[in-house]
Design a protein around this motif. Structure first.
Motif, PDB file in Angstrom:
ATOM      1  N   ARG A  32     -20.398   8.607  -9.105  1.00  0.00           N
ATOM      2  CA  ARG A  32     -19.561   9.621  -9.970  1.00  0.00           C
ATOM      3  C   ARG A  32     -17.485   9.064 -10.256  1.00  0.00           C
ATOM      4  NH1 ARG A  32     -15.743  13.075  -9.447  1.00  0.00           N
ATOM      5  NH2 ARG A  32     -16.197  13.874  -7.501  1.00  0.00           N
ATOM      6  N   ALA A  33     -17.667   8.877  -8.579  1.00  0.00           N
ATOM      7  CA  ALA A  33     -16.531   8.263  -8.858  1.00  0.00           C
ATOM      8  C   ALA A  33     -16.048   6.835  -9.604  1.00  0.00           C
ATOM      9  CB  ALA A  33     -15.631   8.461  -7.208  1.00  0.00           C
ATOM     10  N   SER A  34     -16.529   5.903  -9.439  1.00  0.00           N
ATOM     11  CA  SER A  34     -16.683   4.342  -9.484  1.00  0.00           C
ATOM     12  C   SER A  34     -16.786   4.470 -10.477  1.00  0.00           C
ATOM     13  CB  SER A  34     -17.378   4.104  -8.641  1.00  0.00           C
ATOM     14  OG  SER A  34     -18.553   3.990  -9.052  1.00  0.00           O
ATOM     15  N   LYS A  35     -15.778   3.811 -11.393  1.00  0.00           N
ATOM     16  CA  LYS A  35     -15.908   2.717 -12.654  1.00  0.00           C
ATOM     17  C   LYS A  35     -17.106   2.702 -12.950  1.00  0.00           C
ATOM     18  CE  LYS A  35     -11.007   3.765 -13.090  1.00  0.00           C
ATOM     19  NZ  LYS A  35      -9.645   3.133 -13.329  1.00  0.00           N
ATOM     20  N   GLU A  36     -17.688   1.586 -12.214  1.00  0.00           N
ATOM     21  CA  GLU A  36     -18.368   0.412 -12.130  1.00  0.00           C
ATOM     22  C   GLU A  36     -20.234   1.083 -11.608  1.00  0.00           C
ATOM     23  OE1 GLU A  36     -16.253  -2.190 -10.429  1.00  0.00           O
ATOM     24  OE2 GLU A  36     -15.201  -2.668 -12.758  1.00  0.00           O
ATOM     25  N   GLU A  37     -21.332   0.852 -12.092  1.00  0.00           N
ATOM     26  CA  GLU A  37     -22.236   0.675 -11.350  1.00  0.00           C
ATOM     27  C   GLU A  37     -22.995   0.466 -10.113  1.00  0.00           C
ATOM     28  OE1 GLU A  37     -25.202   1.398 -14.328  1.00  0.00           O
ATOM     29  OE2 GLU A  37     -24.479   2.099 -15.937  1.00  0.00           O
ATOM     30  N   CYS A  38     -22.041  -1.101 -10.226  1.00  0.00           N
ATOM     31  CA  CYS A  38     -22.612  -1.753  -9.676  1.00  0.00           C
ATOM     32  C   CYS A  38     -21.783  -1.534  -7.522  1.00  0.00           C
ATOM     33  CB  CYS A  38     -21.562  -2.805  -8.934  1.00  0.00           C
ATOM     34  SG  CYS A  38     -19.974  -2.980  -9.420  1.00  0.00           S
ATOM     35  N   TRP A  39     -21.097   0.010  -7.585  1.00  0.00           N
ATOM     36  CA  TRP A  39     -20.978   0.325  -6.501  1.00  0.00           C
ATOM     37  C   TRP A  39     -21.561   0.667  -5.998  1.00  0.00           C
ATOM     38  CZ3 TRP A  39     -17.504  -2.619  -3.702  1.00  0.00           C
ATOM     39  CH2 TRP A  39     -16.604  -3.027  -4.581  1.00  0.00           C
ATOM     40  N   SER A  40     -22.041   1.876  -6.702  1.00  0.00           N
ATOM     41  CA  SER A  40     -23.201   2.691  -5.868  1.00  0.00           C
ATOM     42  C   SER A  40     -24.919   1.919  -5.862  1.00  0.00           C
ATOM     43  CB  SER A  40     -23.752   3.759  -7.093  1.00  0.00           C
ATOM     44  OG  SER A  40     -24.059   3.517  -8.140  1.00  0.00           O
ATOM     45  N   ALA A  41     -25.054   1.155  -6.259  1.00  0.00           N
ATOM     46  CA  ALA A  41     -26.147   0.176  -6.330  1.00  0.00           C
ATOM     47  C   ALA A  41     -25.808  -0.850  -5.151  1.00  0.00           C
ATOM     48  CB  ALA A  41     -25.853  -0.431  -7.244  1.00  0.00           C
ATOM     49  N   LEU A  42     -24.435  -0.683  -4.399  1.00  0.00           N
ATOM     50  CA  LEU A  42     -23.957  -1.782  -3.063  1.00  0.00           C
ATOM     51  C   LEU A  42     -24.764  -0.849  -2.183  1.00  0.00           C
ATOM     52  CD1 LEU A  42     -21.139  -3.616  -3.954  1.00  0.00           C
ATOM     53  CD2 LEU A  42     -22.797  -4.511  -3.379  1.00  0.00           C
ATOM     54  N   ALA A  43     -23.793   0.529  -1.805  1.00  0.00           N
ATOM     55  CA  ALA A  43     -23.919   1.149  -1.067  1.00  0.00           C
ATOM     56  C   ALA A  43     -25.653   1.439  -0.703  1.00  0.00           C
ATOM     57  CB  ALA A  43     -23.037   3.161  -1.444  1.00  0.00           C
ATOM     58  N   GLN A  44     -26.125   2.230  -1.830  1.00  0.00           N
ATOM     59  CA  GLN A  44     -27.737   2.418  -1.358  1.00  0.00           C
ATOM     60  C   GLN A  44     -28.304   1.410  -0.331  1.00  0.00           C
ATOM     61  OE1 GLN A  44     -28.288   5.460  -2.131  1.00  0.00           O
ATOM     62  NE2 GLN A  44     -30.375   4.288  -0.977  1.00  0.00           N
ATOM     63  N   ALA A  45     -28.297  -0.369  -1.404  1.00  0.00           N
ATOM     64  CA  ALA A  45     -28.516  -1.001  -1.111  1.00  0.00           C
ATOM     65  C   ALA A  45     -28.513  -0.940   0.280  1.00  0.00           C
ATOM     66  CB  ALA A  45     -28.563  -3.128  -1.396  1.00  0.00           C
ATOM     67  N   LEU A  46     -27.379  -1.143   0.898  1.00  0.00           N
ATOM     68  CA  LEU A  46     -26.964  -1.389   2.730  1.00  0.00           C
ATOM     69  C   LEU A  46     -27.421  -0.132   3.734  1.00  0.00           C
ATOM     70  CD1 LEU A  46     -22.414  -1.816   2.349  1.00  0.00           C
ATOM     71  CD2 LEU A  46     -24.601  -3.583   2.721  1.00  0.00           C
ATOM     72  N   VAL A  47     -27.426   0.949   2.505  1.00  0.00           N
ATOM     73  CA  VAL A  47     -28.896   2.445   3.204  1.00  0.00           C
ATOM     74  C   VAL A  47     -29.789   1.830   3.206  1.00  0.00           C
ATOM     75  CG1 VAL A  47     -29.589   4.328   2.922  1.00  0.00           C
ATOM     76  CG2 VAL A  47     -26.553   4.028   2.494  1.00  0.00           C
ATOM     77  N   ASP A  48     -30.545   1.498   2.372  1.00  0.00           N
ATOM     78  CA  ASP A  48     -31.803   1.019   2.276  1.00  0.00           C
ATOM     79  C   ASP A  48     -32.153  -0.122   3.206  1.00  0.00           C
ATOM     80  OD1 ASP A  48     -32.038   2.876   1.056  1.00  0.00           O
ATOM     81  OD2 ASP A  48     -32.397   2.451  -0.915  1.00  0.00           O
ATOM     82  N   GLY A  49     -31.066  -1.704   3.623  1.00  0.00           N
ATOM     83  CA  GLY A  49     -31.725  -2.529   4.036  1.00  0.00           C
ATOM     84  C   GLY A  49     -32.204  -3.199   2.931  1.00  0.00           C
ATOM     85  N   ASP A  50     -31.829  -3.429   1.293  1.00  0.00           N
ATOM     86  CA  ASP A  50     -32.400  -4.515   0.348  1.00  0.00           C
ATOM     87  C   ASP A  50     -31.755  -5.373   0.200  1.00  0.00           C
ATOM     88  OD1 ASP A  50     -33.245  -4.758  -1.957  1.00  0.00           O
ATOM     89  OD2 ASP A  50     -33.651  -3.093  -3.008  1.00  0.00           O
ATOM     90  N   THR A  51     -31.945  -6.803   0.879  1.00  0.00           N
ATOM     91  CA  THR A  51     -30.850  -7.696   0.163  1.00  0.00           C
ATOM     92  C   THR A  51     -31.147  -8.027  -1.012  1.00  0.00           C
ATOM     93  OG1 THR A  51     -31.450  -8.106   2.476  1.00  0.00           O
ATOM     94  CG2 THR A  51     -30.700 -10.489   0.986  1.00  0.00           C
ATOM     95  N   PRO A  52     -32.075  -8.749  -2.143  1.00  0.00           N
ATOM     96  CA  PRO A  52     -32.201  -8.885  -3.511  1.00  0.00           C
ATOM     97  C   PRO A  52     -31.044  -7.692  -4.369  1.00  0.00           C
ATOM     98  CG  PRO A  52     -34.121  -8.435  -2.719  1.00  0.00           C
ATOM     99  CD  PRO A  52     -33.696  -8.171  -1.711  1.00  0.00           C
ATOM    100  N   THR A  53     -31.061  -6.551  -4.124  1.00  0.00           N
ATOM    101  CA  THR A  53     -30.529  -5.551  -4.742  1.00  0.00           C
ATOM    102  C   THR A  53     -28.987  -5.067  -4.505  1.00  0.00           C
ATOM    103  OG1 THR A  53     -32.129  -3.329  -5.086  1.00  0.00           O
ATOM    104  CG2 THR A  53     -30.276  -2.768  -5.177  1.00  0.00           C
ATOM    105  N   PHE A  54     -28.466  -5.904  -3.387  1.00  0.00           N
ATOM    106  CA  PHE A  54     -27.310  -5.704  -2.993  1.00  0.00           C
ATOM    107  C   PHE A  54     -26.700  -7.305  -3.089  1.00  0.00           C
ATOM    108  CE2 PHE A  54     -24.224  -7.888  -0.503  1.00  0.00           C
ATOM    109  CZ  PHE A  54     -23.343  -7.479   0.160  1.00  0.00           C
ATOM    110  N   LEU A  55     -27.351  -8.014  -3.189  1.00  0.00           N
ATOM    111  CA  LEU A  55     -27.322  -9.464  -3.558  1.00  0.00           C
ATOM    112  C   LEU A  55     -27.001  -9.374  -4.717  1.00  0.00           C
ATOM    113  CD1 LEU A  55     -29.131 -11.835  -1.488  1.00  0.00           C
ATOM    114  CD2 LEU A  55     -26.996 -11.925  -1.345  1.00  0.00           C
ATOM    115  N   SER A  56     -27.641  -8.912  -6.405  1.00  0.00           N
ATOM    116  CA  SER A  56     -27.548  -8.780  -7.358  1.00  0.00           C
ATOM    117  C   SER A  56     -26.304  -7.883  -8.133  1.00  0.00           C
ATOM    118  CB  SER A  56     -28.894  -7.709  -8.268  1.00  0.00           C
ATOM    119  OG  SER A  56     -28.728  -7.621  -9.042  1.00  0.00           O
ATOM    120  N   ALA A  57     -26.180  -6.791  -7.118  1.00  0.00           N
ATOM    121  CA  ALA A  57     -24.839  -5.259  -6.997  1.00  0.00           C
ATOM    122  C   ALA A  57     -23.662  -6.316  -6.861  1.00  0.00           C
ATOM    123  CB  ALA A  57     -25.359  -4.213  -6.321  1.00  0.00           C
ATOM    124  N   PHE A  58     -23.729  -6.655  -5.424  1.00  0.00           N
ATOM    125  CA  PHE A  58     -22.919  -7.941  -5.487  1.00  0.00           C
ATOM    126  C   PHE A  58     -21.997  -8.542  -5.997  1.00  0.00           C
ATOM    127  CE2 PHE A  58     -20.104 -11.449  -2.834  1.00  0.00           C
ATOM    128  CZ  PHE A  58     -19.030 -10.755  -2.499  1.00  0.00           C
TER     129      PHE A  58
END
Length: 142
Positions: A32-58
């Motif tokens: 809700r707060a971020s201007k770019e979708e990548c931030w929520s994807a980064l957070a979720q990837a960290l929570v889930d331990g999802d390397t491919p999603t993290f790298l893409s969002a990073f």
């Protein structure tokens, strides 16, 4: 854990805590707060331990940071003493890489722009304070 201070549970959450409801609330708030979708994807990837999603969002976050930074650099409106470090270092990116590695994600040892390898090296000496401040105290007699 209080929802008024979600940052207090943030470390445990991102590093594999058991507060999945809090995980969801934090990522929803970030979305809700971020201007770019990548931030929520980064957070979720960290929570889930999802390397491919993290790298893409990073990569997406890095591209956004680069565009913003280069626009500011071309604008000649930034004072060098305030903008200098931000011009060459992406502090949030360095923190994200450290969090990802600490979380156990398989982040390659690449040369990411604004995240130089030397800035990613763990500190081996505790920070002893700023020598300029100590020098100022000595001069002022404090």
């Amino acid at each position: 854990m209080s929802t008024r201070h979600p940052s207090r549970g943030h470390r445990a959450t991102l590093l594999g805590g058991r507060h999945h409801g809090l995980d969801r609330r934090l990522t929803q708030e970030l979305t809700r707060a971020s201007k770019e979708e990548c931030w929520s994807a980064l957070a979720q990837a960290l929570v889930d331990g999802d390397t491919p999603t993290f790298l893409s969002a990073f990569s997406e976050a890095l591209a956004s940071h680069e565009a913003r930074t280069e626009k500011l650099a071309r604008g000649f409106t930034q004072r060098e003493d305030h903008f200098g470090a931000h011009r060459h270092l992406w502090f949030e990116g360095l923190a994200l890489l450290r969090l990802a590695r600490r979380r156990g994600l398989d982040v390659p040892n690449e040369r990411y722009r604004y995240c130089p390898p030397l800035a990613q090296v763990p500190m081996t000496e505790p920070y002893q304070g700023d020598w300029v401040t100590r020098l100022g105290d000595a001069v002022s007699g404090a």
